[in-house]
Write a protein that holds these residues in place. Structure first.
Motif, PDB file in Angstrom:
ATOM      1  N   LEU A  45      40.008  46.118  35.042  1.00 44.26           N
ATOM      2  CA  LEU A  45      39.871  46.089  36.398  1.00 44.26           C
ATOM      3  C   LEU A  45      41.125  45.809  37.219  1.00 44.26           C
ATOM      4  CD1 LEU A  45      38.076  45.360  38.884  1.00 44.26           C
ATOM      5  CD2 LEU A  45      37.868  42.985  38.231  1.00 44.26           C
ATOM      6  N   ALA A  46      42.003  45.349  36.814  1.00 48.14           N
ATOM      7  CA  ALA A  46      43.425  45.041  37.341  1.00 48.14           C
ATOM      8  C   ALA A  46      44.097  46.282  37.297  1.00 48.14           C
ATOM      9  CB  ALA A  46      44.385  43.845  36.496  1.00 48.14           C
ATOM     10  N   ALA A  47      44.001  47.211  36.396  1.00 44.46           N
ATOM     11  CA  ALA A  47      44.882  48.391  36.017  1.00 44.46           C
ATOM     12  C   ALA A  47      44.179  49.534  36.694  1.00 44.46           C
ATOM     13  CB  ALA A  47      44.906  48.549  34.723  1.00 44.46           C
ATOM     14  N   THR A  48      42.797  49.561  37.132  1.00 46.21           N
ATOM     15  CA  THR A  48      42.431  50.550  37.749  1.00 46.21           C
ATOM     16  C   THR A  48      41.989  50.451  39.235  1.00 46.21           C
ATOM     17  OG1 THR A  48      40.076  49.834  37.219  1.00 46.21           O
ATOM     18  CG2 THR A  48      41.000  51.564  35.763  1.00 46.21           C
ATOM     19  N   GLY A  49      41.438  49.162  39.344  1.00 45.26           N
ATOM     20  CA  GLY A  49      41.077  48.843  40.726  1.00 45.26           C
ATOM     21  C   GLY A  49      42.213  48.052  41.813  1.00 45.26           C
ATOM     22  N   LEU A  65      31.490  40.658  34.952  1.00 43.64           N
ATOM     23  CA  LEU A  65      32.264  39.680  34.809  1.00 43.64           C
ATOM     24  C   LEU A  65      31.464  38.368  35.675  1.00 43.64           C
ATOM     25  CD1 LEU A  65      35.795  41.400  34.817  1.00 43.64           C
ATOM     26  CD2 LEU A  65      34.778  40.277  33.186  1.00 43.64           C
ATOM     27  N   LEU A  66      31.129  38.598  36.739  1.00 47.05           N
ATOM     28  CA  LEU A  66      30.916  37.661  37.743  1.00 47.05           C
ATOM     29  C   LEU A  66      29.968  36.547  37.341  1.00 47.05           C
ATOM     30  CD1 LEU A  66      30.641  39.911  40.932  1.00 47.05           C
ATOM     31  CD2 LEU A  66      32.524  38.136  40.495  1.00 47.05           C
ATOM     32  N   PRO A  67      28.970  36.836  36.196  1.00 48.84           N
ATOM     33  CA  PRO A  67      27.876  35.730  35.861  1.00 48.84           C
ATOM     34  C   PRO A  67      28.847  34.852  35.157  1.00 48.84           C
ATOM     35  CG  PRO A  67      27.078  37.794  35.508  1.00 48.84           C
ATOM     36  CD  PRO A  67      28.593  38.069  35.837  1.00 48.84           C
ATOM     37  N   THR A 103      42.569  38.773  37.925  1.00 42.90           N
ATOM     38  CA  THR A 103      42.803  40.032  38.078  1.00 42.90           C
ATOM     39  C   THR A 103      44.190  40.283  39.076  1.00 42.90           C
ATOM     40  OG1 THR A 103      41.211  40.040  40.009  1.00 42.90           O
ATOM     41  CG2 THR A 103      40.570  41.186  37.957  1.00 42.90           C
ATOM     42  N   ALA A 104      44.333  39.471  39.840  1.00 44.04           N
ATOM     43  CA  ALA A 104      45.319  39.408  40.791  1.00 44.04           C
ATOM     44  C   ALA A 104      46.658  39.051  39.944  1.00 44.04           C
ATOM     45  CB  ALA A 104      45.326  38.593  42.246  1.00 44.04           C
ATOM     46  N   ALA A 105      46.477  38.094  38.954  1.00 42.16           N
ATOM     47  CA  ALA A 105      47.610  37.599  38.185  1.00 42.16           C
ATOM     48  C   ALA A 105      47.986  38.748  37.180  1.00 42.16           C
ATOM     49  CB  ALA A 105      47.047  36.513  37.403  1.00 42.16           C
ATOM     50  N   LEU A 106      46.756  39.476  36.699  1.00 46.25           N
ATOM     51  CA  LEU A 106      47.403  40.502  35.572  1.00 46.25           C
ATOM     52  C   LEU A 106      48.002  41.627  36.227  1.00 46.25           C
ATOM     53  CD1 LEU A 106      43.656  40.503  33.877  1.00 46.25           C
ATOM     54  CD2 LEU A 106      46.004  39.916  33.015  1.00 46.25           C
ATOM     55  N   ALA A 107      47.612  41.909  37.597  1.00 45.40           N
ATOM     56  CA  ALA A 107      48.244  43.120  38.215  1.00 45.40           C
ATOM     57  C   ALA A 107      49.890  42.561  38.472  1.00 45.40           C
ATOM     58  CB  ALA A 107      47.661  43.329  39.646  1.00 45.40           C
ATOM     59  N   GLY A 147      36.789  38.094  24.386  1.00 42.83           N
ATOM     60  CA  GLY A 147      37.372  39.154  24.275  1.00 42.83           C
ATOM     61  C   GLY A 147      37.093  40.418  25.142  1.00 42.83           C
ATOM     62  N   ARG A 148      35.713  40.517  25.110  1.00 39.64           N
ATOM     63  CA  ARG A 148      35.111  41.454  26.028  1.00 39.64           C
ATOM     64  C   ARG A 148      35.340  41.390  27.500  1.00 39.64           C
ATOM     65  NH1 ARG A 148      30.537  42.038  28.882  1.00 39.64           N
ATOM     66  NH2 ARG A 148      29.795  44.335  29.361  1.00 39.64           N
ATOM     67  N   GLU A 149      35.396  40.349  27.851  1.00 39.90           N
ATOM     68  CA  GLU A 149      35.948  39.959  29.189  1.00 39.90           C
ATOM     69  C   GLU A 149      37.379  39.962  29.588  1.00 39.90           C
ATOM     70  OE1 GLU A 149      32.603  36.614  30.475  1.00 39.90           O
ATOM     71  OE2 GLU A 149      34.580  35.809  29.649  1.00 39.90           O
ATOM     72  N   TRP A 150      38.285  39.903  28.616  1.00 35.94           N
ATOM     73  CA  TRP A 150      39.676  40.116  28.813  1.00 35.94           C
ATOM     74  C   TRP A 150      39.930  41.571  29.022  1.00 35.94           C
ATOM     75  CZ3 TRP A 150      42.993  37.206  30.916  1.00 35.94           C
ATOM     76  CH2 TRP A 150      43.174  35.953  30.454  1.00 35.94           C
ATOM     77  N   VAL A 151      39.184  42.285  28.302  1.00 40.40           N
ATOM     78  CA  VAL A 151      39.219  43.791  28.342  1.00 40.40           C
ATOM     79  C   VAL A 151      39.000  44.272  29.637  1.00 40.40           C
ATOM     80  CG1 VAL A 151      38.377  46.133  27.240  1.00 40.40           C
ATOM     81  CG2 VAL A 151      38.917  44.198  25.733  1.00 40.40           C
ATOM     82  N   LEU A 152      37.757  43.753  30.121  1.00 38.85           N
ATOM     83  CA  LEU A 152      37.300  44.204  31.462  1.00 38.85           C
ATOM     84  C   LEU A 152      38.157  43.762  32.458  1.00 38.85           C
ATOM     85  CD1 LEU A 152      33.489  43.653  31.211  1.00 38.85           C
ATOM     86  CD2 LEU A 152      34.726  45.716  31.457  1.00 38.85           C
TER      87      LEU A 152
END
Length: 308
Positions: A74-78, A171-173, A184-188, A65-70
């Motif tokens: 990430l997609a929304a901002t970056g 998120l990377l680990p 992130t690309a898909a969520l954008a 759940g935390r990773e989905w939020v991040l």
């Protein structure tokens, strides 16, 4: 420079140079609605990354759940907000002013990186290198007319640029560079569909064959390729030192314009590029041990920060 720093620098620098080609290549899609074009770009990028997941037989990992939020943040901002801010800022000020503001990202990364990675205070040499890189970016950009609204939107793009790295760090680990890039690309894509609908009244406009060529490059090379290179390099270098490489984006833009015959590099652009390279080399230089032994290098354990 140790092996990890060298590999991380080559991959991260390569990723930023690829991102720098975006400006010149995007000029060939100037007639296409902005958010529709961005939607197709990220859809192409997500598809390419999906193929990479299959080809490399990367094991599926369900985000927490935390990773989905991040990931959504990430997609929304970056990705999305960054592009919105760039487009809006260019309505008020010149691209040179926007590039100058975003060029401050190495300094912000040098200051905030150690806080996010929990590695202590910012390293003086990295901060100094970041200032030189930011100065080189400003010289290369040249400057232009300034309007407050444009500067504020450009500052928003700067925040998106920084968020693109700092939000990915935790998120990377667990997910790895390939999954983070793909998710992130898909969520954008749906976010940009909504923006396109609000902008032109329809979700998207189908590109022409010429536009498809540019969008395909932006999706496969600039999105999939550059994202993967950057997110692989980020934990190897740590956010502070990786941030220095963001200064290579305008260098990539200048080089691409020259290759495509869109313009010959000017003296300020060449001088700015030289400053950027000097700042990067200064910031990535290994720190000497306190014993004064020049043969002993203190290892930068950036990866430890993402294994907590």
């Amino acid at each position: 420079m140790d092996g990890t720093t060298w590999r991380g620098g080559m991959m991260g620098g390569g990723g930023m140079l690829l991102v720098g080609t975006l400006v010149a290549v995007s000029a060939t899609t100037a007639g296409h609605p902005v958010y529709s074009g961005q939607m197709w770009r990220y859809l192409a990028g997500a598809a390419a990354l999906g193929v990479a997941l299959i080809v490399t037989r990367t094991r599926p990992v369900r985000p927490t759940g935390r990773e989905w939020v991040l990931l959504v943040a990430l997609a929304a901002t970056g990705l999305v907000a960054f592009n919105v801010c760039i487009v809006t800022a260019n309505r008020y000020v010149s691209p040179a002013v926007v590039a100058t503001v975003i060029g401050a990202s190495p300094v912000v990364m040098a200051l905030l990186g150690p806080v996010v990675a929990r590695t202590g205070r910012p390293a003086a040499r990295v901060l100094l290198g970041a200032v030189v890189v930011a100065g080189g970016t400003a010289v290369a950009a040249g400057g232009g007319g300034v309007e407050a609204a444009g500067v504020l939107w450009a500052a928003g793009a700067l925040c998106g640029e920084v968020a693109f790295s700092l939000l990915a760090l935790p998120l990377l680990p667990g997910l790895g560079a390939l999954r983070v890039s793909a998710y992130t690309a898909a969520l954008a894509v749906p976010m940009l569909l909504a923006l396109s609908w609000m902008d032109i009244g329809v979700p998207a406009v189908f590109p022409t064959p010429a536009e498809w060529a540019a969008i395909g490059y932006l999706g496969v090379v600039v999105t999939a390729g550059a994202f993967l290179l950057w997110y692989t390099a980020l934990p190897m270098l740590g956010p502070s030192r990786a941030g220095l490489l963001a200064g290579l984006m305008p260098v990539g833009a200048v080089a691409t314009q020259a290759v495509l015959g869109l313009g010959i590099p000017t003296t300020p652009e060449l001088a700015g590029a030289a400053l950027v390279v000097a700042g990067i080399l200064a910031g990535l230089a290994p720190r000497r041990s306190r014993t004064g032994d020049t043969g002993v290098v203190i290892t930068h354990t950036a990866e430890a920060a993402v294994r907590r």
